[in-house]
Design an enzyme around this catalytic site. Structure first.
Site, mmCIF file in Angstrom:
data_model
loop_
_atom_site.group_PDB
_atom_site.id
_atom_site.type_symbol
_atom_site.label_atom_id
_atom_site.label_comp_id
_atom_site.label_asym_id
_atom_site.label_seq_id
_atom_site.Cartn_x
_atom_site.Cartn_y
_atom_site.Cartn_z
ATOM 1 C CG HIS A 2 -1.173 32.450 62.397
ATOM 2 N ND1 HIS A 2 -2.057 32.145 62.796
ATOM 3 C CD2 HIS A 2 -0.182 31.168 62.576
ATOM 4 C CE1 HIS A 2 -2.194 31.116 63.653
ATOM 5 N NE2 HIS A 2 -1.136 30.584 63.479
ATOM 6 C CB CYS A 33 2.366 28.541 63.580
ATOM 7 S SG CYS A 33 2.758 27.579 61.926
#
Length: 512
Positions: free
Chosen positions: A425, A444
């Protein structure tokens, strides 16, 4: 516990081993009662091989046996298979003692084990190289592999068979070339580099310049044009230091500080271990580079391959040591524009609720809403929650951060559905990309220049990139990809670029 496991394994194998030992005693290959033959992992297969070979020695070609020993040495230095490490130790003892019959038997048994290891590495390598070592005998290799072994013994082509079970990528070959050079020089005494001040830069006197140059030569730094007769820090030496810093993922500022000194003084044995484990890891990484995304955690880098070429490279931010980004394979199936963020339970409990307890305005400032569940849109008024009396682990609700400039996912989420909820992301904290070490996330992967990445992904799939411009205000606008793209998150602390080995910090301490 490990001792008990070894005893159990040995007891299970004793009947087979004794039977095979009796055969080799009868043909005069081992002395009666020689318990060293008990080390065979595949006694029946070994006996069958020698019966089919007319009870002749198999490893009379020293080049082929040395080739096998080297593969076992890599596995030994990588620390992944104590059984093969023990075999190698005994093989070298037998060779030095001219006990060629016992050497031959153990080499054949080791060859079978090596073939099994190489065949199973793709399936079990993530466990072997990052979690648990191989503590028991592996199953025999496939029937087809055994037939290849029989044929190679008959044709005396064992070297070619070993090659066929060994990685052949350019990066692997460069790692091995560097390994061999370091191994050949490791007996040379190279003094540690020590300096009298915290930092050294161009113009400073170098009391141990000779040691510095010797340390640079150990890793093949180009010292062409560097004058070895002077005692100060000149411009040519600065270029060499910058090259060394780039090789180790440091800021190439040409200043010799603590991080540079630590890498300069890395021992030959430690470098060999690092190269060995990373060479073995190449067995499990993807070979094809047609269309895929590779994230190497220790290098903090992402590479997007399309049509066999690296079309996008970016710095990334990965999980910190307490919330590591895992080694895994998944697929990118869509791009989410202006995403909302369903806050994971662990982050809510360990980070957000304690922040709210310290600062009642935290939720409003971060645009985080409290909801009854992921499937409900019912909002809970945070002012009605007794934050000081709340046990974070017993908090009955969920949290969702709304899309916007402060959203933790930024403006782009690259969706990779998986059980661990690990995805790529964007991020609003772009200043963190300026750091050398970028292990800051909760697992992440944050991508620098996420907008360029999104545009390129859509273009290469023939999708309308104007959808990005039209989604300025719409939350969670999903653009499905026509073809899913494999995403490989790998952990490689040494690899080769242009024939030069690069080293990176073992941030999760997974190498040794």
């Amino acid at each position: 516990m490990l001792r008990t496991r070894f005893i159990i394994i040995a007891l299970l194998l004793v009947p087979q081993m004794v039977w095979a030992q009796g055969y080799f005693e009868r043909i005069g290959w081992i002395e009666p009662g020689n318990t060293n033959s008990m080390a065979l992992q595949y006694p029946q297969l070994v006996e069958e091989l020698y019966r089919n070979n007319g009870e002749q020695l198999i490893w009379f070609d020293l080049q082929q046996s040395s080739q096998l020993e080297f593969q076992l040495e890599l596995i030994d230095n990588a620390g992944v298979n104590p059984l093969l490490s023990n075999h190698l130790k005994k093989m070298r003892f037998y060779r030095k003692s001219n006990r060629w019959y016992e050497y031959d038997l153990l080499a054949t048994d080791s060859m079978i084990a090596y073939m099994s290891y190489a065949q199973l590495a793709k399936q079990h390598g993530k466990q072997w190289f990052f979690e648990d070592r191989i503590m028991q005998s592996l199953p025999p290799p496939s029937e087809q592999a055994l037939q290849s072994l029989y044929a190679s013994v008959q044709s005396q082509q064992l070297g070619a068979l070993i090659d066929s079970y060994t990685p052949d990528s350019e990066s692997y070959q460069s790692l091995i070339k560097t390994y061999l050079r370091i191994a050949s020089e490791r007996e040379e005494i190279v003094p540690l580099y020590i300096q009298d001040t915290h930092l050294k830069r161009v113009g400073d006197i170098l009391e141990r310049r000779d040691a510095l140059l010797a340390r640079l030569q150990q890793v093949d730094i180009d010292l062409f044009g560097v004058n070895s007769e002077i005692s100060y820090f000149d411009n040519q030496l600065e270029l060499a230091i910058k090259q060394f810093q780039r090789m180790h993922g440091l800021k190439p500022d040409g200043v010799i500080g603590p991080k540079t000194i630590r890498w300069l003084n890395e021992s030959s044995n430690d470098r060999l271990k690092t190269i060995a484990i990373n060479a073995e890891r190449t067995r499990i990484w993807p070979k094809q580079r047609n269309t895929l995304i590779v994230v190497n955690v220790p290098s903090y880098e992402l590479t997007y391959w399309y049509g066999g070429e690296a079309v996008f490279e970016s710095q990334v931010i990965v999980g910190r040591e307490t919330r590591q980004t895992p080694v895994m394979t998944t697929n990118l199936d869509s791009i989410i524009l202006n995403p909302t963020w369903n806050v994971p339970w662990k982050i809510m409990v360990e980070d957000i609720i304690p922040n709210v307890q310290r600062d009642p305005e935290y939720l409003a400032r971060q645009n985080i809403k409290i909801i009854t569940s992921w499937t409900s849109s019912e909002l809970i008024n945070p002012n009605l929650v007794d934050w000081q009396g709340t046990n974070p682990k017993a908090f009955p609700y969920r949290m969702r951060q709304m899309s916007g400039a402060s959203n933790a996912l930024g403006l782009y989420k690259f969706n990779t559905p998986n059980k661990r909820a690990i995805f790529l992301h964007d991020t609003p904290s772009k200043h963190l990309f300026d750091k050398e070490s970028r292990a800051f996330s909760s697992g992440c992967v944050r991508v620098k220049h996420a907008d360029r990445f999104a545009t390129l992904l859509l273009e290469n799939q023939g999708l309308n990139i104007e959808q990005i411009e039209l989604a300025d205000t719409e939350s969670n606008k999903a653009i499905p990809l026509r073809r899913r793209i494999p995403v490989h998150i790998i952990y490689q602390t040494a690899w080769a670029e242009g024939g030069v080995v690069q080293y990176r910090e073992d941030i999760y301490r997974l190498d040794h």
